[in-house]
Design a protein around this motif. Structure first.
Motif, PDB file in Angstrom:
ATOM      1  N   ALA A  35      32.220  33.121  27.903  1.00 26.77           N
ATOM      2  CA  ALA A  35      32.565  34.079  29.269  1.00 26.77           C
ATOM      3  C   ALA A  35      32.274  33.087  30.153  1.00 26.77           C
ATOM      4  N   GLU A  36      30.687  32.829  30.211  1.00 32.98           N
ATOM      5  CA  GLU A  36      30.300  31.774  31.284  1.00 32.98           C
ATOM      6  C   GLU A  36      30.811  30.921  31.000  1.00 32.98           C
ATOM      7  N   LYS A  37      31.632  29.500  30.186  1.00 28.99           N
ATOM      8  CA  LYS A  37      32.130  28.499  30.150  1.00 28.99           C
ATOM      9  C   LYS A  37      33.363  28.360  30.677  1.00 28.99           C
ATOM     10  N   LEU A  38      33.888  29.394  30.401  1.00 29.71           N
ATOM     11  CA  LEU A  38      35.879  30.165  31.136  1.00 29.71           C
ATOM     12  C   LEU A  38      35.141  30.231  32.480  1.00 29.71           C
ATOM     13  N   HIS A  39      34.135  30.578  32.949  1.00 25.45           N
ATOM     14  CA  HIS A  39      34.336  30.841  34.514  1.00 25.45           C
ATOM     15  C   HIS A  39      33.947  30.151  35.232  1.00 25.45           C
ATOM     16  N   ALA A  40      32.768  29.567  34.852  1.00 31.93           N
ATOM     17  CA  ALA A  40      32.260  27.441  35.219  1.00 31.93           C
ATOM     18  C   ALA A  40      33.779  27.193  35.504  1.00 31.93           C
TER      19      ALA A  40
END
Length: 422
Positions: A117-122
């Motif tokens: 989720a952190e990667k996709l949001h970034a």
């Protein structure tokens, strides 16, 4: 504790999506109307959001202050232990409570774990709008159907052997590897997951001309007046034809051959962790999740399809649908059941009180949000009391004991999502 009330009414947010039920038959529209929300009778009402997610925050009854703004000013309502345990900031809650009214199947989807989720949001904040994971639980309030996690490998292998249209989407060597992985001599774990991943990937990335041709043949076989050969299970045929009527020519229809098809009655619940494929098909539910709106889609949707991230983010755990069932624990009086999935961010209490009955609810070591899904009654706490009617939503602060009383001729049914620091 400040002199602010520890129990107060909320105005939820109603969401109108094309898969929702028409306003006249939608529980979401009915509940939203009870909170004073103006209903567009021509629109489909799909979701009622109760919480602090910025995409659709709940508000206090004056309409100007969001719940997160109020909690930021009064963090004692969340409680020191929850604030410390979950590192919540800016008045945000760890959970989000929803009502869903489903007329048309939702997309084939999964939710990312925290790191993904952190990667996709970034990378795509326009699509993946927060950096949180989204484990979720669905609790049926009407008869409810869903696709839920991968079927056991033996079941998928059987479909590859008796459904030529499905098999045509998978290279012969990948079909054979999956079939071989079901034998007693097969290695456990990695080999089986690799075989399942290869089959699922082949289907979801099949060339459009190929899957449309095979889907046409499948529908023709299922609707032929001459009969269906080979004969599919009744549930599979019913599901395929339903999905085809809603999403003609969509690759997601073939997920019916790989995912468990579950039918729940009111009071039954399922849980889906990160990386587990699913699609809700029909019915009304109470849904609770970690506070997030991250969805990775790959079929049965007009929205963005992100097949590469969906394929890469799945766990590829194959198991019967019973793996996902949440069995409730019953409280001392029998009127309340606890649905406690294997995540710390949320659990749900369901109370069914006969007319005239009362029940004491001890203080919870964290905040909660409650909605009456049927009947009417009264909430009483040390510093006050209020009536609650069908569809109305209330926040209950940490450390607040409640007394619930059912009034009128019908049962009072209350669903209450909460979090505690354990």
């Amino acid at each position: 504790m400040s002199d602010v009330s520890t129990v107060f009414q909320l105005i939820p947010a109603a969401q109108k999506y094309d898969w929702g039920k028409p306003a006249k038959s939608s529980s979401v529209a009915r509940f939203a109307s009870a909170s004073g929300i103006t209903i567009d009778e021509s629109a489909p009402y799909a979701e009622l959001w109760m919480g602090t997610h910025p995409s659709a925050p709940s508000r206090l009854t004056d309409g100007t202050v969001t719940l997160s703004e109020h909690l930021q000013r009064h963090p004692e309502l969340i409680g020191a232990k929850v604030l410390e345990r979950f590192h919540v900031e800016n008045g945000n809650l760890p959970f989000l409570l929803k009502i869903l009214a489903i007329d048309k199947a939702l997309s084939i989807q999964t939710h990312p774990d925290k790191s993904m989720a952190e990667k996709l949001h970034a990378e795509r904040p326009d699509i993946y709008k927060d950096d949180n994971h989204k484990p979720e639980m669905a609790l049926a309030i009407t008869p409810f159907t869903a696709l839920c996690g991968f079927q056991p490998l033996e079941s998928i292998a059987a479909r590859l052997e008796d459904s030529p249209e499905f098999a045509a989407l998978v290279p012969p060597e990948d079909r054979q590897k999956l079939i071989d992985s079901t034998t007693p001599s097969a290695e456990d774990g990695a080999q089986q997951k690799a075989a399942l991943r290869a089959v699922f990937t082949a289907v979801m990335t099949a060339p459009e001309h190929l899957f449309k041709e095979q889907l046409s043949l499948l529908i023709q076989r299922y609707t032929s007046s001459a009969g269906v050969q080979p004969t599919p299970p009744d549930d599979l045929k019913e599901l395929v034809l339903r999905l085809h009527s809603q999403f003609p020519g969509d690759i997601g229809i073939f997920c019916a051959f790989m995912l468990n098809y579950v039918k729940l009655t009111p009071g039954e619940a399922i849980f889906l962790g990160a990386g587990e494929p699913h699609a809700y098909v029909s019915g009304d539910i109470v849904e609770c999740m970690a506070t997030s709106d991250n969805v990775i889609r790959a079929g049965l949707t007009p929205k963005l399809r992100d097949v590469p991230n969906l394929v890469s983010g799945l766990t590829y755990v194959a198991a019967p649908s019973s793996k996902h069932v949440v069995k409730p624990a019953t409280g001392p009086s029998g009127a309340t059941k606890l649905y406690d999935p294997p995540v710390p961010e949320f659990a749900v209490l369901q109370t069914v009180l006969p007319a005239g009955a009362s029940e004491e609810h001890p203080a919870l070591d964290g905040p909660s949000i409650a909605i009456a899904t049927h009947g009417r009654g009264k909430l009483t706490w040390p510093d006050g009391e209020t009536e609650i009617n069908t569809g109305e939503v209330f926040f209950v602060g940490a450390g607040t004991p409640l007394r619930l009383t059912s009034q009128g001729e019908a049962d009072l049914v209350l669903h209450r999502a909460f979090v505690e620091a354990t």
